[in-house]
Design a protein around this motif. Structure first.
Motif, PDB file in Angstrom:
ATOM      1  N   VAL A  10       0.989  -1.117   0.011  1.00  0.00           N
ATOM      2  CA  VAL A  10      -0.224  -0.090  -0.045  1.00  0.00           C
ATOM      3  C   VAL A  10       0.792   1.065   0.182  1.00  0.00           C
ATOM      4  CG1 VAL A  10      -1.659   1.451   1.348  1.00  0.00           C
ATOM      5  CG2 VAL A  10      -2.242  -1.061   0.951  1.00  0.00           C
ATOM      6  N   SER A  11       1.910   1.389   0.788  1.00  0.00           N
ATOM      7  CA  SER A  11       2.762   2.415   0.965  1.00  0.00           C
ATOM      8  C   SER A  11       4.047   2.238  -0.046  1.00  0.00           C
ATOM      9  CB  SER A  11       3.280   2.685   2.357  1.00  0.00           C
ATOM     10  OG  SER A  11       4.207   3.734   2.535  1.00  0.00           O
ATOM     11  N   LYS A  12       3.863   2.704  -1.213  1.00  0.00           N
ATOM     12  CA  LYS A  12       4.645   2.376  -2.164  1.00  0.00           C
ATOM     13  C   LYS A  12       6.214   2.673  -2.141  1.00  0.00           C
ATOM     14  CE  LYS A  12       2.163   0.808  -5.194  1.00  0.00           C
ATOM     15  NZ  LYS A  12       2.300  -0.666  -5.807  1.00  0.00           N
ATOM     16  N   THR A  13       6.726   3.274  -1.046  1.00  0.00           N
ATOM     17  CA  THR A  13       8.147   3.642  -0.923  1.00  0.00           C
ATOM     18  C   THR A  13       8.241   3.335   0.843  1.00  0.00           C
ATOM     19  OG1 THR A  13       7.866   6.001  -0.390  1.00  0.00           O
ATOM     20  CG2 THR A  13       8.314   5.230  -2.627  1.00  0.00           C
ATOM     21  N   SER A 189      13.972  -9.368 -11.520  1.00  0.00           N
ATOM     22  CA  SER A 189      13.109  -9.894 -12.678  1.00  0.00           C
ATOM     23  C   SER A 189      11.592  -9.947 -12.581  1.00  0.00           C
ATOM     24  CB  SER A 189      13.579 -11.315 -12.965  1.00  0.00           C
ATOM     25  OG  SER A 189      13.098 -12.129 -12.105  1.00  0.00           O
ATOM     26  N   VAL A 190      10.817  -9.878 -13.768  1.00  0.00           N
ATOM     27  CA  VAL A 190       9.490  -9.994 -13.488  1.00  0.00           C
ATOM     28  C   VAL A 190       9.145 -11.164 -12.724  1.00  0.00           C
ATOM     29  CG1 VAL A 190       7.278 -10.138 -14.824  1.00  0.00           C
ATOM     30  CG2 VAL A 190       9.148  -8.406 -15.488  1.00  0.00           C
ATOM     31  N   SER A 191       9.731 -12.481 -13.048  1.00  0.00           N
ATOM     32  CA  SER A 191       8.988 -13.607 -12.443  1.00  0.00           C
ATOM     33  C   SER A 191       9.511 -13.553 -11.078  1.00  0.00           C
ATOM     34  CB  SER A 191       9.635 -14.827 -13.230  1.00  0.00           C
ATOM     35  OG  SER A 191      11.112 -14.744 -12.908  1.00  0.00           O
ATOM     36  N   GLY A 192      10.705 -13.099 -10.780  1.00  0.00           N
ATOM     37  CA  GLY A 192      11.274 -13.106  -9.383  1.00  0.00           C
ATOM     38  C   GLY A 192      10.150 -12.104  -8.387  1.00  0.00           C
ATOM     39  N   ILE A 193       9.938 -10.997  -8.945  1.00  0.00           N
ATOM     40  CA  ILE A 193       9.101  -9.940  -8.173  1.00  0.00           C
ATOM     41  C   ILE A 193       7.958 -10.472  -8.064  1.00  0.00           C
ATOM     42  CG2 ILE A 193       7.849  -7.885  -8.278  1.00  0.00           C
ATOM     43  CD1 ILE A 193      10.351  -6.716  -9.721  1.00  0.00           C
ATOM     44  N   LYS A 194       7.056 -11.225  -9.117  1.00  0.00           N
ATOM     45  CA  LYS A 194       5.867 -11.881  -8.779  1.00  0.00           C
ATOM     46  C   LYS A 194       5.851 -13.123  -7.993  1.00  0.00           C
ATOM     47  CE  LYS A 194       2.179 -14.102 -11.756  1.00  0.00           C
ATOM     48  NZ  LYS A 194       1.871 -14.804 -10.913  1.00  0.00           N
ATOM     49  N   ALA A 195       6.836 -13.748  -7.793  1.00  0.00           N
ATOM     50  CA  ALA A 195       7.088 -14.896  -6.871  1.00  0.00           C
ATOM     51  C   ALA A 195       7.173 -14.131  -5.479  1.00  0.00           C
ATOM     52  CB  ALA A 195       8.243 -15.650  -7.318  1.00  0.00           C
ATOM     53  N   GLY A 196       7.831 -13.062  -5.138  1.00  0.00           N
ATOM     54  CA  GLY A 196       7.829 -12.664  -3.916  1.00  0.00           C
ATOM     55  C   GLY A 196       6.574 -12.060  -3.441  1.00  0.00           C
ATOM     56  N   VAL A 197       5.800 -11.113  -4.386  1.00  0.00           N
ATOM     57  CA  VAL A 197       4.661 -10.686  -4.222  1.00  0.00           C
ATOM     58  C   VAL A 197       3.490 -11.671  -3.781  1.00  0.00           C
ATOM     59  CG1 VAL A 197       2.769  -9.281  -5.061  1.00  0.00           C
ATOM     60  CG2 VAL A 197       5.182  -8.481  -5.455  1.00  0.00           C
ATOM     61  N   ASP A 198       3.817 -12.698  -4.576  1.00  0.00           N
ATOM     62  CA  ASP A 198       2.594 -13.895  -4.395  1.00  0.00           C
ATOM     63  C   ASP A 198       2.810 -14.515  -3.038  1.00  0.00           C
ATOM     64  OD1 ASP A 198       1.175 -12.953  -6.741  1.00  0.00           O
ATOM     65  OD2 ASP A 198       1.957 -14.818  -7.876  1.00  0.00           O
ATOM     66  N   ALA A 199       4.074 -14.504  -2.692  1.00  0.00           N
ATOM     67  CA  ALA A 199       4.235 -15.368  -1.092  1.00  0.00           C
ATOM     68  C   ALA A 199       3.948 -14.197   0.029  1.00  0.00           C
ATOM     69  CB  ALA A 199       5.797 -15.556  -1.163  1.00  0.00           C
ATOM     70  N   GLY A 200       3.710 -13.052  -0.450  1.00  0.00           N
ATOM     71  CA  GLY A 200       3.089 -12.170   0.527  1.00  0.00           C
ATOM     72  C   GLY A 200       3.809 -11.226   1.164  1.00  0.00           C
ATOM     73  N   MET A 201       4.981 -10.830   0.430  1.00  0.00           N
ATOM     74  CA  MET A 201       5.995  -9.994   0.963  1.00  0.00           C
ATOM     75  C   MET A 201       5.989  -8.866   0.061  1.00  0.00           C
ATOM     76  SD  MET A 201       8.980 -12.651   2.184  1.00  0.00           S
ATOM     77  CE  MET A 201       8.704 -13.731   0.850  1.00  0.00           C
ATOM     78  N   PRO A 202       6.540  -7.667   0.467  1.00  0.00           N
ATOM     79  CA  PRO A 202       7.000  -6.417  -0.273  1.00  0.00           C
ATOM     80  C   PRO A 202       8.378  -6.834  -0.984  1.00  0.00           C
ATOM     81  CG  PRO A 202       7.482  -5.966   2.025  1.00  0.00           C
ATOM     82  CD  PRO A 202       6.543  -7.360   1.809  1.00  0.00           C
ATOM     83  N   ALA A 218       4.734  -6.202 -12.162  1.00  0.00           N
ATOM     84  CA  ALA A 218       4.811  -7.317 -11.247  1.00  0.00           C
ATOM     85  C   ALA A 218       4.431  -6.774  -9.935  1.00  0.00           C
ATOM     86  CB  ALA A 218       5.875  -8.006 -11.244  1.00  0.00           C
ATOM     87  N   LYS A 219       4.317  -5.373  -9.645  1.00  0.00           N
ATOM     88  CA  LYS A 219       3.815  -4.931  -8.439  1.00  0.00           C
ATOM     89  C   LYS A 219       4.928  -4.908  -7.349  1.00  0.00           C
ATOM     90  CE  LYS A 219      -1.174  -5.508  -9.431  1.00  0.00           C
ATOM     91  NZ  LYS A 219      -0.964  -4.482 -10.378  1.00  0.00           N
ATOM     92  N   PRO A 220       6.083  -4.569  -7.497  1.00  0.00           N
ATOM     93  CA  PRO A 220       7.114  -4.346  -6.520  1.00  0.00           C
ATOM     94  C   PRO A 220       6.669  -3.294  -5.549  1.00  0.00           C
ATOM     95  CG  PRO A 220       7.925  -3.162  -8.496  1.00  0.00           C
ATOM     96  CD  PRO A 220       6.618  -4.043  -8.766  1.00  0.00           C
ATOM     97  N   ALA A 221       7.256  -3.243  -4.133  1.00  0.00           N
ATOM     98  CA  ALA A 221       6.884  -2.156  -3.459  1.00  0.00           C
ATOM     99  C   ALA A 221       7.457  -0.758  -3.982  1.00  0.00           C
ATOM    100  CB  ALA A 221       7.519  -2.481  -2.080  1.00  0.00           C
ATOM    101  N   PHE A 222       8.661  -0.746  -4.503  1.00  0.00           N
ATOM    102  CA  PHE A 222       9.256   0.188  -5.442  1.00  0.00           C
ATOM    103  C   PHE A 222      10.538  -0.144  -5.995  1.00  0.00           C
ATOM    104  CE2 PHE A 222      10.716   0.331  -1.058  1.00  0.00           C
ATOM    105  CZ  PHE A 222      12.241   0.511  -1.095  1.00  0.00           C
ATOM    106  N   LEU A 223      11.111   0.669  -6.792  1.00  0.00           N
ATOM    107  CA  LEU A 223      12.280   0.378  -7.592  1.00  0.00           C
ATOM    108  C   LEU A 223      13.255   1.102  -7.395  1.00  0.00           C
ATOM    109  CD1 LEU A 223      10.630   0.099 -11.388  1.00  0.00           C
ATOM    110  CD2 LEU A 223      10.988  -1.960  -9.622  1.00  0.00           C
TER     111      LEU A 223
END
Length: 247
Positions: A10-13, A189-202, A218-223
């Protein structure tokens, strides 16, 4: 994306909601080191040798789309559709070439020593989580001088599903006995970010080689550009202020 994942980003940075922090999880290729140019070179040279794409060298864009961060099975089928065995043999030879290149050319990503000290000063738990084969993963960690840094190394191919599935990151949390609510991930990577986000972590995405607009999908917290990026250190300072520094 799960509800827990949405809450995390929710808090992007900000990472302050993770306090008190328990663990940090790292990808390896492109996250600890800028290894993609070595992988790209190995793929380009070896694919040209076998006449792939009519003998025309693959572009970096083709490499990113088909190989970067992908599991071996997916990469194998991208090279030899319908012939997994031949594709995996090619990848074994390619990984051997990568190891020879890495031994001479692999360097840590900018600021890695700084973030390593921040983590060690706080006594956090650490895991490396990668789709790379274990010999390559352990070689890269050794070259970078991080053999004593990580508590565990999780290999995607040794899980039921590799990234982009969340299984490798869930396995890392289980191995560390850490909560997803007090852990964050570094990925490139896109696949790695997706894996982490889908595991419930920023996930803090690193723009080592992959285009920012693709990573953001892939919805990272920030880049961040690398570990020297001021955005990262603002977020870590906020985390400390929120109680992230452990006794």
């Amino acid at each position: 994306m799960t509800a827990s994942s949405e809450n995390c980003v929710v808090s992007k940075t900000s990472l302050a909601g993770l306090a008190p922090l328990q663990a940090v999880l790292f990808d390896i290729d492109g996250t600890l080191c800028d290894s993609d140019p070595l992988h790209y070179y190995a793929f380009r040279e070896m694919l040209q040798e076998i006449g792939f794409n009519g003998g025309t060298p693959i572009t970096e864009e083709f490499f990113i789309e088909n190989f970067a961060g992908k599991h071996s099975n997916d990469a194998a089928l991208a090279i030899f559709p319908g012939d997994m065995e031949r594709g995996l043999k090619f990848l074994d030879d390619k990984e051997a070439m990568f190891c020879r290149l890495a031994a001479e050319q692999l360097r840590p990503l900018n600021g890695l020593d700084k973030v390593r000290k921040w983590i060690e000063d706080r006594g956090l738990k650490l895991a490396a989580v990668t789709n790379a084969p274990r010999p390559n993963a352990e070689l890269m960690i050794k070259i970078l001088g991080l053999s004593d840094f990580f508590d565990v190394v999780i290999i995607g191919g040794e899980c039921e599903h590799a990234k982009p599935h969340p299984d490798p990151y869930l396995k890392a949390l289980e191995a560390l006995k850490a909560s997803k609510d007090h852990t964050f991930v570094f990925e490139d990577s896109v696949s790695g970010i997706k894996a982490g986000v889908d595991a419930g972590m920023p996930v803090v995405g690193i723009t080592t080689r992959n285009p920012e607009h693709l990573l953001m999908e892939a919805k990272p917290a920030f880049l961040i550009k690398d570990y020297d990026d001021p955005k990262l250190w603002v977020a870590l300072e906020q985390l400390d202020k929120a109680g992230g520094r452990r006794s």
